[in-house]
Write a protein that holds these residues in place. Structure first.
Motif, PDB file in Angstrom:
ATOM      1  N   UNK A   1      15.447   4.450  26.662  1.00 31.83           N
ATOM      2  CA  UNK A   1      15.250   5.051  25.353  1.00 31.83           C
ATOM      3  C   UNK A   1      13.791   5.484  25.241  1.00 31.83           C
ATOM      4  N   UNK A   2      13.566   6.561  24.498  1.00 31.43           N
ATOM      5  CA  UNK A   2      12.223   7.130  24.320  1.00 31.43           C
ATOM      6  C   UNK A   2      11.804   7.012  22.854  1.00 31.43           C
ATOM      7  N   UNK A   3      10.578   6.563  22.648  1.00 27.45           N
ATOM      8  CA  UNK A   3       9.967   6.515  21.318  1.00 27.45           C
ATOM      9  C   UNK A   3       8.940   7.637  21.240  1.00 27.45           C
ATOM     10  N   UNK A   4       9.064   8.469  20.215  1.00 26.66           N
ATOM     11  CA  UNK A   4       8.188   9.630  19.984  1.00 26.66           C
ATOM     12  C   UNK A   4       7.483   9.380  18.659  1.00 26.66           C
ATOM     13  N   UNK A   5       6.159   9.229  18.707  1.00 21.38           N
ATOM     14  CA  UNK A   5       5.369   8.942  17.508  1.00 21.38           C
ATOM     15  C   UNK A   5       4.421  10.106  17.260  1.00 21.38           C
ATOM     16  N   UNK A   6       4.384  10.569  16.018  1.00 22.89           N
ATOM     17  CA  UNK A   6       3.552  11.725  15.661  1.00 22.89           C
ATOM     18  C   UNK A   6       2.760  11.400  14.403  1.00 22.89           C
ATOM     19  N   UNK A   7       1.468  11.722  14.431  1.00 23.79           N
ATOM     20  CA  UNK A   7       0.603  11.640  13.253  1.00 23.79           C
ATOM     21  C   UNK A   7       0.100  13.042  12.968  1.00 23.79           C
ATOM     22  N   UNK A   8       0.114  13.433  11.694  1.00 23.98           N
ATOM     23  CA  UNK A   8      -0.204  14.813  11.333  1.00 23.98           C
ATOM     24  C   UNK A   8      -1.311  14.847  10.276  1.00 23.98           C
ATOM     25  N   UNK A   9      -2.267  15.743  10.510  1.00 19.77           N
ATOM     26  CA  UNK A   9      -3.361  15.965   9.558  1.00 19.77           C
ATOM     27  C   UNK A   9      -3.256  17.397   9.047  1.00 19.77           C
ATOM     28  N   UNK A  10      -3.317  17.545   7.728  1.00 20.68           N
ATOM     29  CA  UNK A  10      -3.255  18.859   7.092  1.00 20.68           C
ATOM     30  C   UNK A  10      -4.585  19.198   6.431  1.00 20.68           C
ATOM     31  N   UNK A  11      -4.735  20.457   6.100  1.00 27.76           N
ATOM     32  CA  UNK A  11      -5.896  20.947   5.365  1.00 27.76           C
ATOM     33  C   UNK A  11      -5.973  20.250   4.005  1.00 27.76           C
ATOM     34  N   UNK A  33      20.163  17.416  16.494  1.00 21.25           N
ATOM     35  CA  UNK A  33      19.572  17.427  17.833  1.00 21.25           C
ATOM     36  C   UNK A  33      20.325  16.442  18.727  1.00 21.25           C
ATOM     37  N   UNK A  34      20.923  16.902  19.817  1.00 25.15           N
ATOM     38  CA  UNK A  34      21.616  15.983  20.722  1.00 25.15           C
ATOM     39  C   UNK A  34      20.654  14.941  21.298  1.00 25.15           C
ATOM     40  N   UNK A  35      21.088  13.682  21.300  1.00 22.73           N
ATOM     41  CA  UNK A  35      20.281  12.608  21.859  1.00 22.73           C
ATOM     42  C   UNK A  35      19.278  12.007  20.901  1.00 22.73           C
ATOM     43  N   UNK A  36      19.169  12.547  19.686  1.00 23.66           N
ATOM     44  CA  UNK A  36      18.274  11.977  18.678  1.00 23.66           C
ATOM     45  C   UNK A  36      18.999  10.796  18.042  1.00 23.66           C
ATOM     46  N   UNK A  37      18.473   9.593  18.244  1.00 22.15           N
ATOM     47  CA  UNK A  37      19.117   8.367  17.786  1.00 22.15           C
ATOM     48  C   UNK A  37      18.677   7.985  16.382  1.00 22.15           C
ATOM     49  N   UNK A  38      17.366   8.056  16.136  1.00 19.47           N
ATOM     50  CA  UNK A  38      16.820   7.623  14.848  1.00 19.47           C
ATOM     51  C   UNK A  38      15.581   8.449  14.543  1.00 19.47           C
ATOM     52  N   UNK A  39      15.359   8.708  13.258  1.00 19.19           N
ATOM     53  CA  UNK A  39      14.201   9.480  12.820  1.00 19.19           C
ATOM     54  C   UNK A  39      13.713   8.897  11.501  1.00 19.19           C
ATOM     55  N   UNK A  40      12.432   8.543  11.456  1.00 14.25           N
ATOM     56  CA  UNK A  40      11.802   8.037  10.242  1.00 14.25           C
ATOM     57  C   UNK A  40      10.520   8.820  10.013  1.00 14.25           C
ATOM     58  N   UNK A  41      10.244   9.160   8.759  1.00  9.34           N
ATOM     59  CA  UNK A  41       9.046   9.950   8.457  1.00  9.34           C
ATOM     60  C   UNK A  41       8.603   9.669   7.036  1.00  9.34           C
ATOM     61  N   UNK A  55       3.326  10.461   8.972  1.00  7.62           N
ATOM     62  CA  UNK A  55       3.727   9.734  10.174  1.00  7.62           C
ATOM     63  C   UNK A  55       5.200   9.966  10.460  1.00  7.62           C
ATOM     64  N   UNK A  56       5.537  10.058  11.747  1.00  2.00           N
ATOM     65  CA  UNK A  56       6.904  10.322  12.177  1.00  2.00           C
ATOM     66  C   UNK A  56       7.201   9.486  13.411  1.00  2.00           C
ATOM     67  N   UNK A  57       8.352   8.831  13.431  1.00  2.00           N
ATOM     68  CA  UNK A  57       8.848   8.185  14.639  1.00  2.00           C
ATOM     69  C   UNK A  57      10.259   8.684  14.889  1.00  2.00           C
ATOM     70  N   UNK A  58      10.531   9.024  16.151  1.00  2.00           N
ATOM     71  CA  UNK A  58      11.854   9.499  16.536  1.00  2.00           C
ATOM     72  C   UNK A  58      12.246   8.772  17.815  1.00  2.00           C
ATOM     73  N   UNK A  93       2.353  10.421  20.694  1.00  2.00           N
ATOM     74  CA  UNK A  93       2.488   9.390  21.715  1.00  2.00           C
ATOM     75  C   UNK A  93       3.969   9.277  22.032  1.00  2.00           C
ATOM     76  N   UNK A  94       4.312   9.390  23.309  1.00  2.00           N
ATOM     77  CA  UNK A  94       5.687   9.234  23.775  1.00  2.00           C
ATOM     78  C   UNK A  94       5.706   8.122  24.812  1.00  2.00           C
ATOM     79  N   UNK A  95       6.664   7.196  24.680  1.00  2.00           N
ATOM     80  CA  UNK A  95       6.782   6.149  25.689  1.00  2.00           C
ATOM     81  C   UNK A  95       8.215   5.661  25.779  1.00  2.00           C
ATOM     82  N   UNK A  96       8.510   5.071  26.912  1.00  2.00           N
ATOM     83  CA  UNK A  96       9.852   4.562  27.162  1.00  2.00           C
ATOM     84  C   UNK A  96       9.917   3.117  26.669  1.00  2.00           C
ATOM     85  N   UNK A  97      11.013   2.790  26.014  1.00  2.00           N
ATOM     86  CA  UNK A  97      11.208   1.415  25.529  1.00  2.00           C
ATOM     87  C   UNK A  97      12.463   0.836  26.176  1.00  2.00           C
TER      88      UNK A  97
END
Length: 98
Positions: A1-11, A33-41, A55-58, A93-97
């Protein structure tokens, strides 16, 4: 399984309503999206945020699913919208869990 973490800065000129729209559009990717198990934002409330407001985790089934997500038209639409409303920076940040 892959964890995809995103932090976003806006103007500083980006409105909260615009960020709310990013969240709404991103959450709408669930089941699309095929293969998308969970999404939190959500909005970052930490005083230690260094200006990153969103913040986003997928979770994906595998790296191939993450790759498909990156090029999916709906994901590209969200990235375009983020640029339009004042995207300044993204940390990923993407990593395998296990």
């Amino acid at each position: 399984m892959i964890e995809h973490i995103v932090l976003v800065k806006f103007s500083p000129n980006t409105l909260k309503e615009h960020i709310d729209e990013v969240i709404r559009r991103t959450k709408a990717l669930r089941g699309v999206i095929p293969g998308l198990i969970d999404l939190q934002e959500g909005h970052n409330f930490s005083a230690r945020s260094q200006g990153y407001e969103l913040g986003l985790t997928v979770r994906f089934t595998n790296i191939e699913s993450l790759d498909q997500y990156q090029v999916h038209p709906k994901h590209k639409e969200i990235r375009k919208y983020m640029n339009e409303i004042g995207l300044l920076d993204i940390i990923v940040v993407d990593f395998e869990i296990d």
